[in-house]
Design a protein around this motif. Structure first.
Motif, mmCIF file in Angstrom:
data_model
loop_
_atom_site.group_PDB
_atom_site.id
_atom_site.type_symbol
_atom_site.label_atom_id
_atom_site.label_comp_id
_atom_site.label_asym_id
_atom_site.label_seq_id
_atom_site.Cartn_x
_atom_site.Cartn_y
_atom_site.Cartn_z
ATOM 1 N N UNK A 234 0.813 -1.120 -0.057
ATOM 2 C CA UNK A 234 -0.073 -0.120 -0.316
ATOM 3 C C UNK A 234 0.462 0.843 -0.230
ATOM 4 N N UNK A 235 2.033 1.352 1.352
ATOM 5 C CA UNK A 235 2.730 2.560 0.709
ATOM 6 C C UNK A 235 3.369 3.119 0.013
ATOM 7 N N UNK A 236 3.987 1.766 -1.286
ATOM 8 C CA UNK A 236 4.437 1.995 -2.425
ATOM 9 C C UNK A 236 3.421 2.873 -3.604
ATOM 10 N N UNK A 237 1.951 2.468 -3.617
ATOM 11 C CA UNK A 237 0.554 2.503 -4.378
ATOM 12 C C UNK A 237 0.760 3.959 -4.428
ATOM 13 N N UNK A 238 0.489 4.230 -6.126
ATOM 14 C CA UNK A 238 -0.234 5.863 -5.400
ATOM 15 C C UNK A 238 -1.698 5.518 -4.606
#
Length: 820
Positions: free
Chosen positions: A158-162
């Motif tokens: 999640x933290x790496x996703x837009x």
């Protein structure tokens, strides 16, 4: 590091320590608590979970079978495709470290939910395409392992996703609950367990894999400074990101047209913030800036600390919390500007800017001046004069550590404005005075520091601030900045009393709950505990009170007062008649409350000692007086027991109170074992020699002095005897009130023997043990049970419960008047 085609060297590590990743730690804690909550709720509800959801689903599940199958199928396809879509994005983005975290999270969540009592259960998923599509998809939708794997994967990636995709996919995953209810299905409890367990496993993986927030956007900081006319040529890590920001020293060349902020002193060659050794370092077109970079972990740690301060400290002790990290950083820059307006700032702000991934930058000039010099007493006066000027404008600093107090050209300059305030309350201003008093006492000595403080801010202000020189009122960062803070605070308070001719400096209460309030809470809990058995017997007792003789009740109430007068007289004489007898008598009611609500009456002994200390006796003298009273009380009690036992003669059968031979042998064996332990174990032997023997010696000296003073001796013995005989008279009057016929000598023996046996009970006030011993003793002497039970209850009301309820407000009154 390469920025816009230029190579900028960076000295030091930009990585944040694992133990300082506050956001990741909070995520693990919250997810772990959610797992525990689901397990507890599932265990409590047990079989009622599905019944409840079936009822809810029957109410809102209005979809037709065709529509339900369509919704179920479309959602199942989305859920089945979700992890593979994320995996494709990771592979095409060539994020191999993230791919490892993805695999570990999915595997860990699946295995964790596959563990059963019979080992690991393999998934039963199959690809039977001949079945209906919804039947095939339900294998995944209703399997808690699949839900756990999806939650773990989304948590890691999640933290790496837009942000838009991250929110969309979390909503898609959490939608399985309302969709199940919509199609009139039941959400199994194991699916909720899978969701929370997957979140927990993913949070653990994130803690070690990391998030984009750990990547410091130094390149953006360099570009921001470039737009301010500072061409960064070199960066050096001064302090890694931890409780505070990541601090960098930036060596900059000023662009033409950019003005230098202020002059800076030369530094040693081994200081990373020193001017470069190249010839161009002497050019005025170069300067060194300090960059404070704040990330989301500093923000979450600040929130946790602020919440902790809010829970433990009074609201006046902490400034208002900031709404965001940006506001907190801007506050530093604004406070630096305000201090600079008074000529008291060691640094000047250069730039404040928001960077990517939640980072904030605060760039300022290097600190001017040097730290306090213990060999220059003029700097001591300058420091206090600077604080006086600061407070004259109602501004507080809040963090007066030695490194934040600098001097230059005979003037003081302040640094470190994270906790500074404009329009500060009087509490914060007093805290500043206490901090500077402690720091300057450590640098220049206690006598010089107190004298300078009194001259600068006045004696009254110093006295009031000295009440904050305690462990709770002085922050840990200030205590760590000085040597031996406890001894230094005590010495400073003593010097303040000497120079201001003040007898007592009251400790300032900065916490929401003081130690006395905690003790009182424990006492109240103990009171509720000990009162419960009595409350259960109130109906029977009230029925018996209908036939009571109230003249005997009043007599019992009057003679029970002898116990308080006797105890007060004995303690007054033990304290060499140096305390107020009236206050000492009033204290006995509070003493009953403290003794009744604590096991073995230790609260009463502690309260007596504290009362004597607050009324002029030293700690050793007060302890010796209480010990002397207890010693004489025991000797008098035993002596009266022997006298009354002899006086009873053959008319009283005391065999009921004599333990059996087995019990006597057991007690003797335990005593011999205890003596042997003290002889053999070195720790117990040292305690006996170093701690107990001096106290016994003090009591022995007091007893010898007492033997040479007959008047004082008679007062103490008479007071102790009055305590014992008053209790016996109260029990005798209670028995007579219900029509009992028993001799006073017999009741006295029952009171003393029963009280002695019950004194070893572990319950507060001996509740239960006292009643049982007295009722059994009266029954042994022929008192009917119908008389013994209500008589003992009435006796306990007169001698215990009424004084206990009077003792609580009495204790509060003593505290308000500073008597305990």
């Amino acid at each position: 590091m390469r920025v816009d085609g230029r190579e900028i060297p960076v000295h030091g590590s930009l990585l944040q320590p694992l133990r300082r990743r506050t956001s990741d730690q909070l995520r693990v804690a919250l997810s772990g608590l959610s797992v525990v909550a689901v397990v507890v709720v599932s265990y409590v509800t047990r079989g009622r979970w599905e019944s409840l959801e079936t009822s809810i689903s029957n109410l809102i599940g209005v979809a037709s079978p065709e529509l339900s199958n369509l919704v179920y199928s479309l959602y199942g396809v989305a859920i089945l495709a979700l992890p593979f879509a994320i995996l494709v994005g990771i592979v095409f983005g060539r994020r191999w470290k993230l791919f490892a975290g993805y695999a570990v999270a999915a595997l860990g969540a699946g295995v964790a939910l596959s563990i059963t009592g019979n080992g690991i259960a393999a998934p039963q998923w199959h690809l039977d395409l001949s079945a209906h599509l919804d039947t095939f998809l339900s294998q995944f939708l209703d399997d808690s392992r699949w839900i756990a794997m999806l939650a773990a994967v989304l948590t890691v990636c999640g933290p790496w996703l837009p942000p838009r995709w991250r929110r969309l996919w979390w909503v898609l995953l959490l939608a399985f609950v309302p969709i199940h209810l919509f199609v009139s299905a039941v959400v199994p409890a194991r699916a909720m367990l899978g969701l929370t367990a997957g979140w927990f496993v993913g949070a653990l993986v994130v803690l070690f894999v990391g998030t984009p927030a750990l990547e410091v956007p130094v390149d953006l900081a360099v570009r921001v400074l470039g737009r301010r006319g500072r061409d960064v040529r070199e960066l050096t890590v001064l302090s890694p990101a931890g409780p505070g920001p990541l601090v960098l020293a930036a060596r900059c060349r000023l662009d033409p047209g950019a003005s230098r902020v202020g002059p800076f002193p030369a530094r040693s060659a081994d200081d990373p913030r020193a001017e470069p050794s190249e010839p161009e370092s002497d050019s005025p077109a170069e300067e060194v800036l300090v960059l404070d970079l704040f990330g989301q972990h500093q923000r979450t740690e600040g929130v946790v600390r602020q919440a902790g301060r809010w829970l433990t400290l009074r609201s006046s002790e902490t400034p208002a919390p900031f709404a965001s990290l940006r506001r907190a950083v801007e506050h530093r820059a604004l406070m630096a500007t305000a201090f600079a307006g008074l000529g008291l700032a060691a640094t000047v702000p250069v730039a404040v800017s928001a960077l990517d991934r939640g980072w904030m930058m605060y760039a300022h000039t290097d600190s001017r001046g040097g730290t306090l010099d213990r060999h220059d007493p003029t700097q001591l006066a300058a420091a206090w004069e600077g604080l006086r000027r600061l407070h004259a404008h109602q501004m507080s600093h809040g963090d007066l550590r030695p490194e934040n107090i600098r001097t230059r050209d005979g003037a003081v300059l302040f640094d470190g404005f994270a906790r500074s305030e404009v329009g500060a309350s009087d509490t914060l201003l007093l805290s500043d005075v206490a901090q500077l008093l402690l720091v300057t006492a450590d640098v220049y000595g206690v006598e010089e520091a107190v004298a300078a403080a009194v001259h600068a801010v006045g004696a009254d202000r110093v006295i009031e601030a000295s009440g904050r020189l305690t462990r709770t009122a002085t922050s840990s960062r200030i205590r760590k900045a000085v040597d031996d803070p406890a001894a230094l605070m005590a010495a400073t308070r003593a010097e303040v009393r000497t120079q201001t001719d003040t007898e007592v400096i009251r400790d300032e209460q900065v916490t929401r709950f003081s130690r006395n309030q905690f003790i009182q809470l424990v006492l109240l809990i103990g009171l509720v505990y000990v009162a419960y058995p009595f409350v259960s017997q109130v109906p029977t007792f009230v029925t018996e009170m209908a036939s009571v003789n109230w003249l005997w009740v009043l007599l019992g109430l009057a003679v029970s007062g002898l116990t308080y007068l006797g105890a007060a007289a004995a303690l007054w004489a033990c304290a060499t008649e140096s305390v107020n007898f009236r206050h000492l008598t009033i204290m006995q009611f509070a003493n009953t409350f403290a003794a009744t609500t604590t096991p073995a009456g230790v609260g009463g002994l502690a309260l007596s000692t504290r009362f004597l200390q607050h009324n002029g006796l030293g700690g050793v003298r007060a302890t010796a007086a209480v010990a002397l009273q207890q010693t004489v009380q025991v000797v008098t009690h035993v002596g009266l027991l022997i006298v009354f036992s002899v006086a009873a003669g053959k008319s009283a059968d005391l065999s009921h109170f004599i333990p059996s031979a087995t019990v006597i042998y057991l007690v003797v064996g335990l005593l011999l074992g205890g003596i042997g332990a003290f002889m053999v174990v070195p720790t117990l032997r040292r305690w006996l020699r170093d701690d107990l023997r001096p106290q016994i010696a003090d009591v022995s000296v007091e007893l010898f002095d007492l033997a040479r003073d007959p008047g004082r001796f008679l007062i103490i013995v008479g007071g102790c005897a009055g305590t014992t005989l008053g209790a016996a008279l109260a029990l005798w009057a209670s028995v007579e009130a219900f029509g009992g016929d028993v001799a006073f000598v017999t009741v006295t023996i029952v009171t003393m023997i029963g009280g002695t046996l019950a004194s070893a009970a572990p319950t507060p006030g001996g509740v239960g043990a006292v009643e049982a011993a007295l009722i059994g003793g009266l029954a042994a002497f022929g008192v009917p049970t119908g008389v013994a039970v209500p008589a003992v209850l009435l006796y306990r009301v007169l001698t215990c419960w009424l004084p206990v309820f009077i003792g609580w407000p009495t204790l509060r009154w003593l505290q308000r008047n500073d008597l305990v």
